[in-house]
Design a protein around this motif. Structure first.
Motif, PDB file in Angstrom:
ATOM      1  N   GLU A 148       0.798  -1.226   0.000  1.00  0.00           N
ATOM      2  CA  GLU A 148       0.000   0.000   0.000  1.00  0.00           C
ATOM      3  C   GLU A 148       0.830   1.275   0.000  1.00  0.00           C
ATOM      4  N   GLY A 149       2.150   1.161   0.156  1.00  0.00           N
ATOM      5  CA  GLY A 149       2.981   2.357   0.158  1.00  0.00           C
ATOM      6  C   GLY A 149       3.299   2.852   1.565  1.00  0.00           C
ATOM      7  N   ARG A 150       4.045   3.967   1.641  1.00  0.00           N
ATOM      8  CA  ARG A 150       4.555   4.465   2.919  1.00  0.00           C
ATOM      9  C   ARG A 150       3.722   5.606   3.507  1.00  0.00           C
ATOM     10  N   ARG A 151       2.475   5.710   3.141  1.00  0.00           N
ATOM     11  CA  ARG A 151       1.630   6.740   3.738  1.00  0.00           C
ATOM     12  C   ARG A 151       1.519   6.523   5.254  1.00  0.00           C
ATOM     13  N   PRO A 152       1.412   7.612   6.038  1.00  0.00           N
ATOM     14  CA  PRO A 152       1.378   7.474   7.502  1.00  0.00           C
ATOM     15  C   PRO A 152       0.354   6.457   8.007  1.00  0.00           C
ATOM     16  N   ALA A 153      -0.821   6.426   7.383  1.00  0.00           N
ATOM     17  CA  ALA A 153      -1.859   5.489   7.836  1.00  0.00           C
ATOM     18  C   ALA A 153      -1.423   4.040   7.680  1.00  0.00           C
ATOM     19  N   ASN A 154      -0.544   3.769   6.711  1.00  0.00           N
ATOM     20  CA  ASN A 154      -0.086   2.396   6.470  1.00  0.00           C
ATOM     21  C   ASN A 154       1.021   1.970   7.423  1.00  0.00           C
ATOM     22  N   LEU A 155       1.505   2.896   8.242  1.00  0.00           N
ATOM     23  CA  LEU A 155       2.581   2.589   9.182  1.00  0.00           C
ATOM     24  C   LEU A 155       2.070   2.246  10.576  1.00  0.00           C
ATOM     25  N   LEU A 156       0.747   2.334  10.769  1.00  0.00           N
ATOM     26  CA  LEU A 156       0.191   2.173  12.117  1.00  0.00           C
ATOM     27  C   LEU A 156       0.520   0.827  12.746  1.00  0.00           C
ATOM     28  N   SER A 157       0.338  -0.247  12.003  1.00  0.00           N
ATOM     29  CA  SER A 157       0.570  -1.565  12.603  1.00  0.00           C
ATOM     30  C   SER A 157       2.042  -1.750  12.970  1.00  0.00           C
ATOM     31  N   MET A 158       2.951  -1.273  12.115  1.00  0.00           N
ATOM     32  CA  MET A 158       4.381  -1.387  12.442  1.00  0.00           C
ATOM     33  C   MET A 158       4.722  -0.545  13.674  1.00  0.00           C
ATOM     34  N   LEU A 159       4.197   0.670  13.734  1.00  0.00           N
ATOM     35  CA  LEU A 159       4.480   1.535  14.886  1.00  0.00           C
ATOM     36  C   LEU A 159       3.916   0.930  16.167  1.00  0.00           C
ATOM     37  N   ALA A 160       2.738   0.322  16.085  1.00  0.00           N
ATOM     38  CA  ALA A 160       2.159  -0.319  17.264  1.00  0.00           C
ATOM     39  C   ALA A 160       3.020  -1.486  17.724  1.00  0.00           C
ATOM     40  N   GLY A 161       3.510  -2.298  16.781  1.00  0.00           N
ATOM     41  CA  GLY A 161       4.375  -3.417  17.135  1.00  0.00           C
ATOM     42  C   GLY A 161       5.677  -2.951  17.761  1.00  0.00           C
TER      43      GLY A 161
END
Length: 337
Positions: free
Chosen positions: A87-100
């Motif tokens: 899906e690309g590097r948009r901020p919304a797509n980083l949520l799961s990685m940041l949560a982990g």
């Protein structure tokens, strides 16, 4: 048996509340409190149980959270990598990685703090743990009840099937995420026809964004008509820009056609519970059904939904978080003095 009175009362309150309206967030909290107090009651009585029964309870209470937290953290990071790749590097797509990464960061902090032998640092870590623990509890309540709510089935006939819009591809084409909602709505429509009942009106809801050539409602209606739905059974709501406006403007159309209408609202499964809460808030007479979503997309989408729900109840949540911070600060000060 007295220790089981509280979980029994909480479960009774949950059943009554859910019976009155399944769209309340308080249902989720009551269910979570029921589970926690039941586990606490079982731990209180565990000494009287045989070993074969006590061991699973201990595992659930102690090993389960530790291993579950590690597993969830690893899964979220892996999912974050998948989201970036697809899906690309948009901020919304980083949520799961940041949560982990946040989960493992919290674990590292709790492991490191005792090494410094600092009362202040220990107090700060304890306070942060209290706040994170509260947010995690609310998230698990949201996740568990959203799963239960998603099991709702349509019973009987409805007058309208409201399908909530989302962004279009190229300004005028329906993307797969939105097509999933439309297929679900069409299935409800066809099932009602198959019963020999009056066909429901398929109400597509969504305005025209600044980067779109047509309204979302128009693109959705064209998709349904191309799939064989008669144009006279499709109606458009083209003015909404948010989910709350979807509900309000669609409600106005339905009331104008039939004051005693009954409807279902269709969105994607990750969005169904929050949409249901907004349907309750706006007085829409109907439940919300979820359509399938690609599995890799669900973790980030659910996290976004939780953030939105948490913020919608921000007065209560921020007061509780503030109270936990105050408790932690007072405890730290008393330890230092």
């Amino acid at each position: 048996m007295a220790v089981f009175i509280l979980p029994a009362l909480l479960f009774l309150a949950f059943c009554v509340s859910a019976f009155k309206d399944r769209r309340r967030f308080s249902n989720a909290v009551l269910l979570g409190l029921t589970c926690i107090t039941l586990l606490a009651a079982l731990l209180f009585k565990v000494a009287a149980l045989p070993a074969w029964a006590a061991l699973p309870i201990f595992a659930l209470a102690f090993a389960g959270p530790v291993l579950g937290t590690l597993a969830i953290g690893g899964f979220l990071i892996a999912n974050g990598v998948t989201m970036i790749r697809k899906e690309g590097r948009r901020p919304a797509n980083l949520l799961s990685m940041l949560a982990g990464l946040g989960i493992f960061g919290m674990i590292a902090l709790l492991v490191a703090v005792p090494m410094f032998h600092s009362t202040v640092l220990t107090g700060m870590a304890t306070t942060l743990t209290l706040v994170v623990g509260y947010v995690a509890f609310i998230f698990l309540c949201f996740l568990g009840y959203a799963f239960l709510y998603g099991r709702i089935k349509v019973r009987g006939d409805v007058d309208h099937v409201v399908m909530l819009g989302s962004g279009l591809i190229g300004g005028d084409r329906v993307p797969p995420l939105l097509a999933s909602r439309l297929r679900k709505g069409q299935q409800i429509y066809e099932a009602q026809l198959a019963r020999g009942s009056r066909p429901p009106v398929l109400l597509t809801s969504g305005g025209k964004g600044s980067d779109e050539r047509v309204s979302e409602a128009r693109a959705m209606a064209d998709w349904l008509i191309a799939e064989g739905v008669p144009a006279e059974h499709v109606k458009l709501e083209e003015n909404s820009a948010t989910t709350e406006e979807n509900m309000l403007f669609s409600k106005g159309i339905m009331l104008a056609e039939k004051p005693g209408y009954r409807c279902v609202v269709v969105t994607n499964n990750f969005h169904a519970f929050r949409a249901a809460m907004l349907a309750r808030k706006t007085g829409v007479n109907g439940q919300v059904l979820g359509s399938p979503t690609a599995r890799y997309f669900l973790p980030s989408a659910l996290l976004r939904e939780f953030v939105a729900v948490f913020w919608e109840h921000r007065v209560v949540n921020l007061w509780i978080c503030g109270a936990l911070v105050a408790i932690g600060a007072l405890a730290t000060l008393s330890a230092v003095v």
